[in-house]
Design an enzyme around this catalytic site. Structure first.
Site, PDB file in Angstrom:
ATOM      1  CG  ASP A  33      17.856 -24.625   8.208  1.00  0.00           C
ATOM      2  OD1 ASP A  33      18.026 -23.580   8.892  1.00  0.00           O
ATOM      3  OD2 ASP A  33      17.755 -24.640   6.974  1.00  0.00           O
ATOM      4  CG  ASP A  37      13.688 -28.556  10.990  1.00  0.00           C
ATOM      5  OD1 ASP A  37      13.108 -27.445  11.026  1.00  0.00           O
ATOM      6  OD2 ASP A  37      14.206 -29.030   9.966  1.00  0.00           O
ATOM      7  CB  SER A  82      -6.716   5.185   1.269  1.00  0.00           C
ATOM      8  OG  SER A  82      -7.576   6.260   1.068  1.00  0.00           O
ATOM      9  CE  LYS A 121       1.541   3.842  -1.774  1.00  0.00           C
ATOM     10  NZ  LYS A 121       1.165   2.590  -2.431  1.00  0.00           N
ATOM     11  NE  ARG A 142      -7.196   1.235   3.365  1.00  0.00           N
ATOM     12  CZ  ARG A 142      -7.996   1.602   2.383  1.00  0.00           C
ATOM     13  NH1 ARG A 142      -8.241   0.753   1.409  1.00  0.00           N
ATOM     14  NH2 ARG A 142      -8.568   2.781   2.368  1.00  0.00           N
TER      15      ARG A 142
HETATM   16  O1  D41 Z   1       4.404   1.216   2.419  1.00  0.00           O
HETATM   17  C1  D41 Z   1       3.201   1.439   2.285  1.00  0.00           C
HETATM   18  N1  D41 Z   1       2.546   0.812   1.338  1.00  0.00           N
HETATM   19  C2  D41 Z   1       2.501   2.426   3.158  1.00  0.00           C
HETATM   20  C3  D41 Z   1       1.120   2.457   3.144  1.00  0.00           C
HETATM   21  C4  D41 Z   1       3.198   3.312   4.014  1.00  0.00           C
HETATM   22  N2  D41 Z   1       4.558   3.297   4.072  1.00  0.00           N
HETATM   23  N3  D41 Z   1       2.523   4.185   4.773  1.00  0.00           N
HETATM   24  C5  D41 Z   1       1.178   4.237   4.765  1.00  0.00           C
HETATM   25  N4  D41 Z   1       0.549   5.121   5.556  1.00  0.00           N
HETATM   26  C6  D41 Z   1      -0.773   5.195   5.565  1.00  0.00           C
HETATM   27  C7  D41 Z   1      -1.430   6.196   6.442  1.00  0.00           C
HETATM   28  C8  D41 Z   1      -0.830   7.540   6.214  1.00  0.00           C
HETATM   29  C9  D41 Z   1      -2.898   6.251   6.169  1.00  0.00           C
HETATM   30  C10 D41 Z   1      -1.195   5.778   7.862  1.00  0.00           C
HETATM   31  C11 D41 Z   1       0.416   3.361   3.934  1.00  0.00           C
HETATM   32  C12 D41 Z   1      -0.999   3.473   4.000  1.00  0.00           C
HETATM   33  N5  D41 Z   1      -1.548   4.392   4.813  1.00  0.00           N
HETATM   34  C13 D41 Z   1      -1.931   2.632   3.244  1.00  0.00           C
HETATM   35  N6  D41 Z   1      -1.643   1.549   2.541  1.00  0.00           N
HETATM   36  C14 D41 Z   1      -2.770   1.069   1.995  1.00  0.00           C
HETATM   37  C15 D41 Z   1      -3.781   1.855   2.356  1.00  0.00           C
HETATM   38  C16 D41 Z   1      -3.280   2.825   3.153  1.00  0.00           C
END
Ligand code: D41
Length: 691
Positions: A33, A37, A82, A121, A142
């Site tokens: 580190d 720095d 979305s 997700k 967004r």
């Molecule tokens: O990991 C997520 N939160 C995630 C969000 C993801 N893995 N894929 C996503 N793919 C899309 C599309 C299909 C519309 C390209 C998303 C989102 N949308 C999304 N997250 C918030 C609004 C839309």
């Protein structure tokens, strides 16, 4: 402009960003580190002296600039759609998605399966990163999908996000879409630091990420440890040999050093999606960050275009959620639970709420300090979290929802001056987090727990003495201390609920068999605070006899491996209690016995350097007991017979190991032979059974 400075600044930027990537994306630091720095300060000084050298993608931009008056609006070049959520959380959710996709594409049952990409997700905030000629020029939230907020300054402070793309020929425009989130360990560390400084803490990683990005002072945002994973694209111009699938796109982004999560697969048809869903569900709690589900996407871009979207949701993607691990509910009351060591653990009684896959009605509040820190009161609306098999806990209070007739703060000692189980005084010792009941074995709550511990497999190993029986034995007043267990007759046992004649006989036999034990197990079984299995073993080995342990002072105890002042104090306090000495005496009177030795401080052990192999069933000793005795005498127990074996101890139904020993001419002993071996031949008994 002096070209030497220009070259030096460029070299510093390259080097700093290389270390940055190694540290924040690869999690593999390349330099100390302090050295990092030093490089950073050199670049800062250069740019300060020669402002004309500063560039928008210089790593010095990551520390955050002046506070903003507000965020400017950004109209997205390509709307941020979305994602449709599959409401069915079962595996059938993936089947329903696949069926819809096939129908929309006009595929027949006989047509081949569709190629999908599956990913996590992430539970954070969606962000659009705009790179022009490879340089990060803008980051936006967004918003409503059409218009978001310009959060470029804050996003620049996220070290995992490259300020320029790692490629010789960047596209003219490349918009990368992904999720900003906070890892759980970063969240915990940040909160611990805040707590120490007496500053406000974050409720959960999701709020932490969203709040940091929308923080108007970029210097504050810079202190929040955020991460990022890409999941898609926005506007793209001039990308030569642009990928044709979603998975190839993420691969390409990864090559440009954009963070992409490794937990993703491609596969065919619903079966691949279900497999991914189940695999991740099983490992969800081991991931270093929170996810609220998985996402399935049709992999080929041509098919994505064919499918299109309805009301801002693509038909080619779906989010398949897992049960939420956090929910809101209300606190109906606060009570305490008395544990084996007498600790009073505060528990919130909750309005039933479905969280982490089960209905939760209680959540731990840990201790008084945690109650104070979170300021949890009866009537409050709280967030409860249940992740995996961890006990549900209250994470935070929604202060804005506190009832207007404000309830008072909850204080354990005020509310429970005496133990709710036994009426003994409750105290909180200096330096301890827990309030404790002073009742000891007099307290039924401690008695039950102490008995369960005593009978446990790694302690006295009384098979069949489980919590239902212990409850009855204590509640009916049949057992007050562990010693009473040895006085229970078969008739008494048979009279208990759920006890048939046969199981009573079995339990009686198990109680009898448990009498032949080892000193280490016995010490562990006593349930002395801070004395776990390993410490009990060290104590047995060191002192060799119980009487020596009973006579030991704190100073004597400190000489034992891994025994510190707290453990030593616990042991001395335990044996200073006449009640406990009485229990020990009664246990010995009842016939509980073990092999004693002079202990290792005087003897290297009679079997030092010898290797023994155990085979078959011995007449009185269990395998574990024989092993512990051999080890206490300094010997080693091996699993198979070889030329190096000194003795084979054979019992009934000894098999191939006995044959092998005979073949190799290894000395064979029966149980009596083993015991004789442990007995020294100078008549000055070094080992004896303590009846
Ligand atoms: O990991 C997520 N939160 C995630 C969000 C993801 N893995 N894929 C996503 N793919 C899309 C599309 C299909 C519309 C390209 C998303 C989102 N949308 C999304 N997250 C918030 C609004 C839309």
């Amino acid at each position: 402009m002096p070209s030497g400075f220009l070259a030096r600044a460029a070299a510093l930027r390259r080097e700093i960003e290389r270390h940055n990537y190694a540290y924040y994306v690869l999690d593999a630091p390349t330099i100390p580190d302090a050295e990092y720095d030093r490089l950073f300060r050199e670049l800062q000084a250069l740019e300060a002296e020669h402002p004309e050298l500063a560039t928008p993608d210089s790593p010095t931009r990551r520390v955050g600039g002046k506070p903003l008056g507000g965020f400017a609006s950004v109209r997205h070049a390509v709307p941020m759609l979305s994602i449709r959520t599959e409401t069915d959380t079962e595996a059938s959710g993936a089947q329903a998605f696949d069926a819809r996709v096939r129908k929309e594409l006009g595929l027949a049952d006989s047509d081949p399966p569709v190629d999908y990409a599956a990913e996590l997700k992430f539970d954070g905030l969606a962000i659009n990163l705009r790179y022009e000629q490879g340089v990060l020029v803008q980051a936006a939230t967004r918003g409503d999908g059409e218009t978001g907020e310009d959060v470029t300054q804050n996003v620049r402070t996220i070290h995992a996000i490259p300020l320029h793309l790692k490629t010789g020929s960047p596209p003219a425009v490349l918009e990368v879409r992904g999720e900003v989130f906070m890892r759980r360990d970063d969240f915990e560390r940040y909160n611990a630091k805040q707590r120490e400084a007496g500053k406000p803490t974050l409720v959960n990683p999701r709020n932490g990420a969203a709040g940091s990005i929308r923080q108007l002072d970029p210097k504050l945002a810079a202190q929040r440890p955020l991460s990022f994973f890409a999941y898609g694209l926005g506007e793209v111009q001039g990308w030569k040999q642009a990928p044709l699938t979603h998975s190839a796109t993420l691969d390409a982004l990864e090559k440009m050093e954009i963070p992409v999560c490794g937990e993703r697969v491609t596969g065919q048809g619903a079966a691949a999606l279900i497999a991914f869903h189940d695999d991740i569900a099983a490992r969800r709690d081991q991931l270093p960050f929170d996810i609220d589900g998985v996402v399935y996407k049709v992999n080929r871009f041509d098919l994505q275009r064919e499918l299109g979207f309805v009301t801002r949701e693509p038909r080619w993607a779906v989010a398949h959620k897992y049960p939420a691990q956090e929910q809101m509910t209300t606190v109906l009351g606060i009570e305490v639970q008395v544990g084996r060591t007498g600790a009073l653990t505060p528990v919130a009684r909750l309005a039933p709420v479905f969280v982490g896959g089960v209905t939760v009605t209680n959540a731990t509040l840990h201790n008084q300090d945690e109650i104070d820190r979170k300021d949890v009161r009866v009537g409050d609306t709280v967030i409860v979290r249940r992740a995996g098999d961890v006990i549900p806990e209250v994470v935070a209070v929604m202060l804005d929802r506190r009832p207007t007739s404000e309830p008072s703060r909850f204080n354990i000692l005020q509310r429970y001056p005496v133990c709710p189980e036994c009426g003994s005084h409750v105290v909180r010792l200096e330096g301890e987090a827990a309030a404790r009941c002073t009742g000891g074995l007099y307290c039924p709550a401690q008695r039950k727990q102490a008995l369960l511990h005593f009978a446990g497999r790694r302690a006295m190993d009384i098979e069949g003495l489980g919590d239902k029986l212990v409850d009855q034995l204590v509640d009916l007043g049949l057992v007050h201390t562990p010693a009473d267990v040895y006085g229970l007759s078969q008739e008494t046992l048979a009279s208990l609920e759920r006890m048939a004649e046969k199981s009573a006989a079995n339990l009686r036999a198990a109680i009898e068999a448990s009498k032949a034990t080892t000193l280490a197990r016995f010490i562990f079984a006593l349930g002395i605070r801070n004395v776990g299995e390993a410490t009990a073993r060290d104590l047995a080995l060191y002192f060799g006899s119980l009487d020596k342990l009973l006579a030991a002072t704190e100073t004597d105890l400190l000489a034992v491996r891994d025994v510190g002042p707290i453990v030593a104090q616990s042991i001395v306090q335990f044996f200073a209690e006449p009640h406990n000495i009485e229990v020990v005496k009664r246990l010995r009177d009842a016939g509980v016995r073990w092999l004693e030795s002079t202990g290792v401080q005087q003897s290297a052990g009679i079997l030092a350097g010898k290797t023994l192999v155990l085979t078959g069933t011995l007449p009185t000793l269990t395998r574990d007991a024989a092993k512990e005795m051999i080890e206490a005498a300094g010997g080693k127990v091996a699993g198979s017979v070889s030329k190096k074996t000194d003795y084979v101890v054979a019992g009934e139904e000894a098999g191939s190991k006995l044959a092998k020993a005979q073949e190799l001419g290894v000395t064979i002993l029966d149980e009596a032979g083993l015991l004789a071996l442990l007995e020294p031949d100078d008549g000055n008994a070094q080992h004896r059974f303590d009846f």
